[in-house]
Scaffold this motif. Sequence first.
Motif, mmCIF file in Angstrom:
data_model
loop_
_atom_site.group_PDB
_atom_site.id
_atom_site.type_symbol
_atom_site.label_atom_id
_atom_site.label_comp_id
_atom_site.label_asym_id
_atom_site.label_seq_id
_atom_site.Cartn_x
_atom_site.Cartn_y
_atom_site.Cartn_z
ATOM 1 N N LYS A 45 9.156 1.026 3.652
ATOM 2 C CA LYS A 45 10.120 1.275 4.914
ATOM 3 C C LYS A 45 9.759 2.564 5.589
ATOM 4 O O LYS A 45 9.604 2.531 6.649
ATOM 5 N N LYS A 46 9.327 3.652 4.831
ATOM 6 C CA LYS A 46 9.294 4.963 5.388
ATOM 7 C C LYS A 46 7.647 5.279 6.001
ATOM 8 O O LYS A 46 7.763 5.839 6.954
ATOM 9 N N PHE A 47 6.837 4.537 5.250
ATOM 10 C CA PHE A 47 5.573 4.904 5.631
ATOM 11 C C PHE A 47 4.574 3.540 5.769
ATOM 12 O O PHE A 47 3.553 3.508 5.178
ATOM 13 N N PRO A 48 5.116 2.780 6.868
ATOM 14 C CA PRO A 48 4.159 1.414 7.151
ATOM 15 C C PRO A 48 2.751 1.850 7.780
ATOM 16 O O PRO A 48 2.886 2.789 8.553
ATOM 17 N N GLN A 49 1.651 1.316 7.222
ATOM 18 C CA GLN A 49 0.566 1.669 7.658
ATOM 19 C C GLN A 49 -0.205 0.642 7.946
ATOM 20 O O GLN A 49 -0.800 -0.207 7.214
ATOM 21 N N VAL A 50 -0.418 0.180 9.416
ATOM 22 C CA VAL A 50 -1.267 -0.865 9.837
ATOM 23 C C VAL A 50 -2.125 -0.369 10.992
ATOM 24 O O VAL A 50 -1.581 -0.301 12.121
ATOM 25 N N SER A 51 -3.116 0.041 10.538
ATOM 26 C CA SER A 51 -3.912 0.742 11.760
ATOM 27 C C SER A 51 -5.412 0.967 11.038
ATOM 28 O O SER A 51 -5.621 0.914 9.975
ATOM 29 N N GLY A 52 -6.364 1.342 11.892
ATOM 30 C CA GLY A 52 -7.605 1.866 11.371
ATOM 31 C C GLY A 52 -8.342 0.656 10.865
ATOM 32 O O GLY A 52 -8.472 -0.404 11.126
ATOM 33 N N TYR A 156 -0.124 3.457 -1.922
ATOM 34 C CA TYR A 156 -1.228 2.723 -1.389
ATOM 35 C C TYR A 156 -0.579 1.190 -1.064
ATOM 36 O O TYR A 156 -1.101 0.465 -0.163
ATOM 37 N N THR A 157 0.358 0.863 -1.584
ATOM 38 C CA THR A 157 1.014 -0.663 -1.434
ATOM 39 C C THR A 157 1.423 -0.777 0.070
ATOM 40 O O THR A 157 1.385 -1.811 0.492
ATOM 41 N N PRO A 158 1.882 0.068 0.799
ATOM 42 C CA PRO A 158 2.184 -0.327 2.225
ATOM 43 C C PRO A 158 1.214 -0.462 3.020
ATOM 44 O O PRO A 158 1.423 -1.286 4.058
ATOM 45 N N ALA A 159 -0.004 -0.023 2.712
ATOM 46 C CA ALA A 159 -1.162 -0.088 3.447
ATOM 47 C C ALA A 159 -1.871 -1.306 3.078
ATOM 48 O O ALA A 159 -2.419 -1.485 2.040
ATOM 49 N N PRO A 160 -2.144 -2.437 4.105
ATOM 50 C CA PRO A 160 -3.342 -3.582 3.559
ATOM 51 C C PRO A 160 -4.583 -2.871 3.515
ATOM 52 O O PRO A 160 -5.210 -3.149 4.541
ATOM 53 N N LEU A 161 -5.001 -2.564 2.499
ATOM 54 C CA LEU A 161 -6.253 -1.880 2.067
ATOM 55 C C LEU A 161 -6.669 -2.102 0.794
ATOM 56 O O LEU A 161 -5.780 -2.846 -0.006
ATOM 57 N N THR A 162 -7.825 -2.052 0.425
ATOM 58 C CA THR A 162 -8.419 -2.325 -0.795
ATOM 59 C C THR A 162 -8.061 -1.793 -1.969
ATOM 60 O O THR A 162 -8.356 -2.351 -3.087
ATOM 61 N N GLU A 163 -7.169 -0.513 -1.882
ATOM 62 C CA GLU A 163 -7.042 0.275 -3.043
ATOM 63 C C GLU A 163 -6.030 -0.591 -4.048
ATOM 64 O O GLU A 163 -6.249 -0.363 -5.360
ATOM 65 N N THR A 164 -5.101 -1.132 -3.704
ATOM 66 C CA THR A 164 -3.803 -1.784 -4.631
ATOM 67 C C THR A 164 -4.769 -2.617 -5.309
ATOM 68 O O THR A 164 -4.307 -3.063 -6.597
ATOM 69 N N LEU A 165 -5.608 -3.703 -4.657
ATOM 70 C CA LEU A 165 -6.059 -4.764 -5.349
ATOM 71 C C LEU A 165 -7.273 -4.246 -6.522
ATOM 72 O O LEU A 165 -7.265 -4.724 -7.740
ATOM 73 N N THR A 166 -7.638 -2.965 -6.095
ATOM 74 C CA THR A 166 -8.941 -2.589 -6.801
ATOM 75 C C THR A 166 -8.057 -1.931 -8.359
ATOM 76 O O THR A 166 -8.713 -2.050 -9.221
ATOM 77 N N LEU A 167 -6.925 -1.186 -7.975
ATOM 78 C CA LEU A 167 -6.234 -0.930 -9.368
ATOM 79 C C LEU A 167 -5.815 -1.893 -10.181
ATOM 80 O O LEU A 167 -5.891 -1.913 -11.341
ATOM 81 N N PHE A 168 -5.516 -2.861 -9.556
ATOM 82 C CA PHE A 168 -5.008 -4.329 -10.016
ATOM 83 C C PHE A 168 -6.229 -4.843 -11.048
ATOM 84 O O PHE A 168 -6.285 -5.134 -12.259
ATOM 85 N N ALA A 169 -7.271 -4.873 -10.115
ATOM 86 C CA ALA A 169 -8.644 -5.055 -11.012
ATOM 87 C C ALA A 169 -8.963 -4.643 -12.193
ATOM 88 O O ALA A 169 -9.526 -5.063 -13.303
ATOM 89 N N ILE A 170 -9.096 -3.222 -12.128
ATOM 90 C CA ILE A 170 -9.407 -2.348 -13.068
ATOM 91 C C ILE A 170 -8.230 -2.571 -14.384
ATOM 92 O O ILE A 170 -8.551 -2.611 -15.700
ATOM 93 N N ALA A 171 -6.960 -2.611 -13.950
ATOM 94 C CA ALA A 171 -6.187 -3.000 -15.132
ATOM 95 C C ALA A 171 -6.270 -4.253 -15.854
ATOM 96 O O ALA A 171 -6.189 -4.158 -16.950
ATOM 97 N N LEU A 172 -6.604 -5.154 -15.076
ATOM 98 C CA LEU A 172 -6.902 -6.681 -15.736
ATOM 99 C C LEU A 172 -8.004 -6.419 -16.475
ATOM 100 O O LEU A 172 -8.370 -7.052 -17.684
#
Length: 231
Positions: A45-52, A156-172
Amino acid sequence: MEPVPESQSTTLRAIPGKTRGGVRRMLWTALALAAGTVLRLWMLKKFPQVSGDTLIYGGLAKNLLLHGQYAITDGSGVLHSTLIRLPGYPFFLVLCFRLFGVENYSAVAYVQIGAELIGCLLLADFVRHICAPAFKEGAARCTLWLAVLCPFTASYTPAPLTETLTLFAIALALRSMARFCVRPGWAPALLFTAAVTYAALLRPDGPLVAVALAPGLLLGLRNGTGTPAIV
């Protein structure tokens, strides 16, 4: 009436204790996940990031979905095939756009929140596998709380970028490696392979996940003691 054998009586007394322990673990887990969800929704809610880079990934995904081409669109609307970004995240966006609508980045953020919270559970289970029995539950609980309340990964989660899924892949990958070391089998091996492969498709440094963790997988198989070799 015949008296209950002592061994059977001890077993009957132990069952309620195990049940209470399981309920307590579930309550702590639910509380941690609720706190993590609130933190990530607040950041969304506070830091939506859809750019770049988000728009670059979104353009690649939209062209894949609508035109079947891995391409970017120039100012005149002409498609140009490109390798400007790895395909792992655009494929994820294609799935989200097909399910929730093209360029629905809010839905993408919600999916990423769910993926990161699942990653926190995987990380806690990894710690539970590698710790000594006397400390594993406490260590797993601390790991879960640290993971769900970490502001750096949550941001990282508000930004549709690769970081969140990378962290998930590492945890898995970590959790699959630990389970394979304790009980080798096809299921954890295939999950590990899928995790490190997807990490490599997300970011240029993604293959380092396999480089770092694959030796632990092989050492665990060679160890054969039921304890991960990384301990």
